[in-house]
Design a protein around this motif. Structure first.
Motif: not given
Length: 231
Positions: A141-149
Motif C-alpha cells: 500500500g505504501c509503495a502504491l501510494a508513493r508511485t501514484l503521488t
C-alpha cells in the motif's frame, strides 16, 4: 528496511540452504516458490491437506506436510525445530500465527520471520519473539501510494524512517546540466550515487557528466530533501 532489520539479516548464516515455511496461502506459496527456484531446500507445512497437495503437485517445494503448527509435538516430529530459518506465513489467523511463532522460538529456532496482518498483530509477533516481521499489504500500500503521488521515483530503499536511497527519472529541469552545475548537495542536501547510460548505471559519475531527460539517477539523503526535488 531499518536498523533492526539490518541486524537480523546480518545474523543469517550465508551457508543456510534449508528453510521451513509454515502456511501455504498466497504469501507462503510465493516464498516457497522463490526459494525453491533459487535452488534451496524448502519444507512447507499447512493445516489444509489440499494446499499441501497443490504445493507438491505444482513443484514449488521439495517437501510438504499437513500438520497443525499450534501443536509443538507436531512441529518437532516434522523436524521444524532443526531448521535455522523458519517463515511463519499464517497472516490471516492471528491466534494461530502467534502460537506458532511462540512454539518455534521457544524450541530454539534462531531465525524466525513472521507475516503480520495488522499493526497490532506485528507488535504481538515481536512480543513473542519473532526476529523479523513482514507486513506485505501495508508495504504494498505504501509503495502504491508513493508511485501514484511521485511517479518519477522508480525505486526506493528506506535506510530508516527519515533517510532513503531513491532511483528517479531525471527531472526536466536537470536536462543538459552537468553534475557540478546542479549542485545537488548545496541546493538539496543530497548526494548523487549513480546515473544511467545506455541501459547501465555509472557509479560515482564524473562532475562533468551531463544529465539527460528520460534517464535515471540515484540519490541518497533525507526524505524531506528528496521531496524538494522538482519531480
Amino acid at each position: 528496511m531499518n536498523l533492526s532489520s539490518l541486524s537480523f539479516f546480518r545474523s543469517l548464516r550465508k551457508d543456510n540452504q534449508q528453510f521451513a515455511v509454515i502456511g501455504l496461502g498466497r504469501f507462503g506459496r510465493s516464498v516457497c516458490s522463490t526459494l525453491h527456484n533459487f535452488g534451496y531446500q524448502v519444507l512447507a507445512t499447512d493445516i489444509d491437506e489440499k494446499r499441501v497437495s497443490e504445493a507438491l503437485t505444482e513443484g514449488i517445494v521439495g517437501h510438504a506436510l499437513q500438520l497443525d503448527s499450534t501443536e509443538p509435538a507436531a512441529l518437532k516430529e516434522a523436524g521444524i525445530f532443526e531448521f535455522d530459518t523458519v517463515i511463519v506465513a499464517i497472516g490471516n489467523y492471528v491466534q494461530e500465527s502467534i502460537i506458532t511463532t511462540l512454539n518455534v522460538k521457544e524450541a530454539g529456532v534462531p531465525h524466525v520471520v513472521a507475516k503480520a496482518s495488522s499493526e497490532v498483530h506485528r507488535k504481538l509477533l515481536r512480543r513473542v519473539g519473532a526476529d523479523h516481521v513482514v507486513f506485505p499489504e501495508y508495504e504494498a500500500g505504501c509503495a502504491l501510494a508513493r508511485t501514484l503521488t511521485k511517479p518519477a521515483i522508480l525505486d526506493r530503499f528506506d535506510l530508516d524512517p527519515d533517510n532513503s536511497i531513491v532511483e528517479l527519472i531525471v527531472p526536466d529541469e536537470f536536462h543538459g546540466k552537468t553534475i557540478t552545475e546542479l549542485q545537488l548537495r548545496n541546493r538539496y542536501g543530497l548526494n548523487l550515487l549513480a546515473v544511467s547510460q545506455d541501459g547501465k548505471f555509472l557509479i560515482n559519475p564524473e562532475p562533468t557528466k551531463h544529465l539527460e531527460r528520460g534517464s535515471a539517477m540515484v540519490v541518497i539523503g533525507c526524505n524531506k530533501d528528496i521531496n524538494r526535488l522538482p519531480i
